[in-house]
Write a protein that holds these residues in place. Sequence first.
Motif, PDB file in Angstrom:
ATOM      1  N   VAL A 156       0.859  -1.187   0.000  1.00 51.48           N
ATOM      2  CA  VAL A 156       0.000   0.000   0.000  1.00 51.48           C
ATOM      3  C   VAL A 156       0.893   1.234   0.000  1.00 51.48           C
ATOM      4  O   VAL A 156       1.778   1.367   0.849  1.00 51.48           O
ATOM      5  N   ALA A 157       0.690   2.113  -0.953  1.00 50.56           N
ATOM      6  CA  ALA A 157       1.520   3.312  -1.074  1.00 50.56           C
ATOM      7  C   ALA A 157       1.381   4.202   0.160  1.00 50.56           C
ATOM      8  O   ALA A 157       0.321   4.235   0.802  1.00 50.56           O
ATOM      9  N   PRO A 158       2.420   4.929   0.529  1.00 52.87           N
ATOM     10  CA  PRO A 158       2.356   5.823   1.692  1.00 52.87           C
ATOM     11  C   PRO A 158       1.173   6.792   1.602  1.00 52.87           C
ATOM     12  O   PRO A 158       0.959   7.437   0.570  1.00 52.87           O
ATOM     13  N   GLY A 159       0.397   6.847   2.687  1.00 53.68           N
ATOM     14  CA  GLY A 159      -0.739   7.755   2.741  1.00 53.68           C
ATOM     15  C   GLY A 159      -2.031   7.197   2.194  1.00 53.68           C
ATOM     16  O   GLY A 159      -3.101   7.769   2.431  1.00 53.68           O
ATOM     17  N   VAL A 160      -1.983   6.093   1.480  1.00 51.17           N
ATOM     18  CA  VAL A 160      -3.189   5.470   0.927  1.00 51.17           C
ATOM     19  C   VAL A 160      -3.816   4.573   1.990  1.00 51.17           C
ATOM     20  O   VAL A 160      -3.114   3.864   2.706  1.00 51.17           O
ATOM     21  N   ARG A 161      -5.143   4.601   2.088  1.00 52.74           N
ATOM     22  CA  ARG A 161      -5.836   3.798   3.093  1.00 52.74           C
ATOM     23  C   ARG A 161      -6.485   2.586   2.435  1.00 52.74           C
ATOM     24  O   ARG A 161      -7.185   2.711   1.445  1.00 52.74           O
ATOM     25  N   LYS A 162      -6.241   1.420   2.989  1.00 50.35           N
ATOM     26  CA  LYS A 162      -6.898   0.198   2.553  1.00 50.35           C
ATOM     27  C   LYS A 162      -7.349  -0.569   3.790  1.00 50.35           C
ATOM     28  O   LYS A 162      -6.674  -0.532   4.827  1.00 50.35           O
ATOM     29  N   PRO A 163      -8.470  -1.279   3.704  1.00 52.17           N
ATOM     30  CA  PRO A 163      -8.989  -1.979   4.888  1.00 52.17           C
ATOM     31  C   PRO A 163      -8.092  -3.122   5.335  1.00 52.17           C
ATOM     32  O   PRO A 163      -7.357  -3.709   4.536  1.00 52.17           O
ATOM     33  N   TYR A 164      -8.157  -3.429   6.611  1.00 53.86           N
ATOM     34  CA  TYR A 164      -7.450  -4.573   7.180  1.00 53.86           C
ATOM     35  C   TYR A 164      -8.363  -5.796   7.064  1.00 53.86           C
ATOM     36  O   TYR A 164      -9.524  -5.748   7.438  1.00 53.86           O
ATOM     37  N   LYS A 165      -7.814  -6.891   6.546  1.00 55.12           N
ATOM     38  CA  LYS A 165      -8.612  -8.066   6.236  1.00 55.12           C
ATOM     39  C   LYS A 165      -8.711  -9.022   7.421  1.00 55.12           C
ATOM     40  O   LYS A 165      -7.829  -9.081   8.271  1.00 55.12           O
ATOM     41  N   ILE A 166      -9.787  -9.803   7.409  1.00 51.03           N
ATOM     42  CA  ILE A 166     -10.094 -10.678   8.536  1.00 51.03           C
ATOM     43  C   ILE A 166      -9.090 -11.825   8.686  1.00 51.03           C
ATOM     44  O   ILE A 166      -8.933 -12.394   9.765  1.00 51.03           O
ATOM     45  N   GLY A 167      -8.372 -12.153   7.605  1.00 47.46           N
ATOM     46  CA  GLY A 167      -7.454 -13.289   7.642  1.00 47.46           C
ATOM     47  C   GLY A 167      -6.432 -13.211   8.755  1.00 47.46           C
ATOM     48  O   GLY A 167      -6.092 -14.236   9.374  1.00 47.46           O
ATOM     49  N   THR A 168      -5.923 -12.019   9.014  1.00 51.80           N
ATOM     50  CA  THR A 168      -4.930 -11.860  10.090  1.00 51.80           C
ATOM     51  C   THR A 168      -5.536 -12.198  11.439  1.00 51.80           C
ATOM     52  O   THR A 168      -4.903 -12.868  12.276  1.00 51.80           O
ATOM     53  N   ALA A 169      -6.780 -11.774  11.678  1.00 57.26           N
ATOM     54  CA  ALA A 169      -7.451 -12.066  12.949  1.00 57.26           C
ATOM     55  C   ALA A 169      -7.730 -13.556  13.094  1.00 57.26           C
ATOM     56  O   ALA A 169      -7.573 -14.126  14.178  1.00 57.26           O
ATOM     57  N   VAL A 170      -8.131 -14.197  12.000  1.00 52.76           N
ATOM     58  CA  VAL A 170      -8.401 -15.642  12.038  1.00 52.76           C
ATOM     59  C   VAL A 170      -7.115 -16.405  12.341  1.00 52.76           C
ATOM     60  O   VAL A 170      -7.106 -17.360  13.132  1.00 52.76           O
ATOM     61  N   VAL A 214      -7.495 -11.956  22.447  1.00 52.38           N
ATOM     62  CA  VAL A 214      -8.360 -10.803  22.187  1.00 52.38           C
ATOM     63  C   VAL A 214      -9.349 -11.177  21.082  1.00 52.38           C
ATOM     64  O   VAL A 214      -8.988 -11.841  20.107  1.00 52.38           O
ATOM     65  N   GLY A 215     -10.604 -10.778  21.206  1.00 52.36           N
ATOM     66  CA  GLY A 215     -11.623 -11.077  20.202  1.00 52.36           C
ATOM     67  C   GLY A 215     -11.279 -10.488  18.843  1.00 52.36           C
ATOM     68  O   GLY A 215     -10.541  -9.511  18.749  1.00 52.36           O
ATOM     69  N   ARG A 216     -11.828 -11.075  17.790  1.00 54.23           N
ATOM     70  CA  ARG A 216     -11.453 -10.696  16.425  1.00 54.23           C
ATOM     71  C   ARG A 216     -11.615  -9.209  16.138  1.00 54.23           C
ATOM     72  O   ARG A 216     -10.698  -8.556  15.637  1.00 54.23           O
ATOM     73  N   ASP A 217     -12.782  -8.683  16.421  1.00 57.29           N
ATOM     74  CA  ASP A 217     -13.050  -7.280  16.088  1.00 57.29           C
ATOM     75  C   ASP A 217     -12.143  -6.350  16.884  1.00 57.29           C
ATOM     76  O   ASP A 217     -11.570  -5.399  16.333  1.00 57.29           O
TER      77      ASP A 217
END
Length: 246
Positions: A156-170, A214-217
């Motif tokens: 992700v380019a500096p300053g650009v916002r992208k959502p964090y995906k659930i895979g990391t939490a799982v 810690v819970g997923r959310d």
Amino acid sequence: MATAIQWVRSLIFMIVIYAWMLILGVLFAPYALLTKRGALHACKTYARTTMWLASWMVGIRCEVRGAVPVDEVVIGAKHQSFLDIIMIFDAIPHGKFIMKRELLWTPVIGMYARRLGCIPVDRGKRGAAVAKMVKDVAKEFTEPGQLVIYPQGTRVAPGVRKPYKIGTAVLYEGLGFPCVPVATNAGVFWPRTGVLRKPGLAIVDFLDPIESGVGRDAFLARLEDAIETRSDALMKEVGFDPDGVH
């Protein structure tokens, strides 16, 4: 004129590091095929020499901050550049990465990724890919190590916002390990596209771990807040305003 000179230096640098990757990969291949230690040694050597070359060829200095984990943990890292990969890998003792499956077929990189125990993921299958990733990681973690995953799933380019995906939490939930967030500003100097490499201080910062359980959310919220807040601060530290990117 100065930009043109830096562009030429950057081009030469890129040619050198990819040629060096091929040469080193071939030289270490017998050792790497014989033992995972050989693959680890080869990749550590490549990471260190690439950072050394970056310092004098294009003026990028590398700095690692924070407490580098040495135990079994999940590392959730900001991913802006190829540079943050090699900085993290050099810093941790036994790094394994969640990676795009296509990279397994890349010359040199694919073979060494397999030997290191990196986990390929088919990003196109979403839920099925996440379930398989957790299963594959559990199977691979017969040996201690630090598992690196990029919560946004891509550079992700500096300053650009992208959502964090659930895979990391799982993954964090399934393994039961603490998660160490990692922030960076590497993309300011070594962008994800193009040739030009800019001089400056590239930083990777290992932050306070998020304890297991810690819970997923809540976990994803804490992870995103820690990484994004610190990455923004690191970018501002070197004169880049992430809030000015639209």
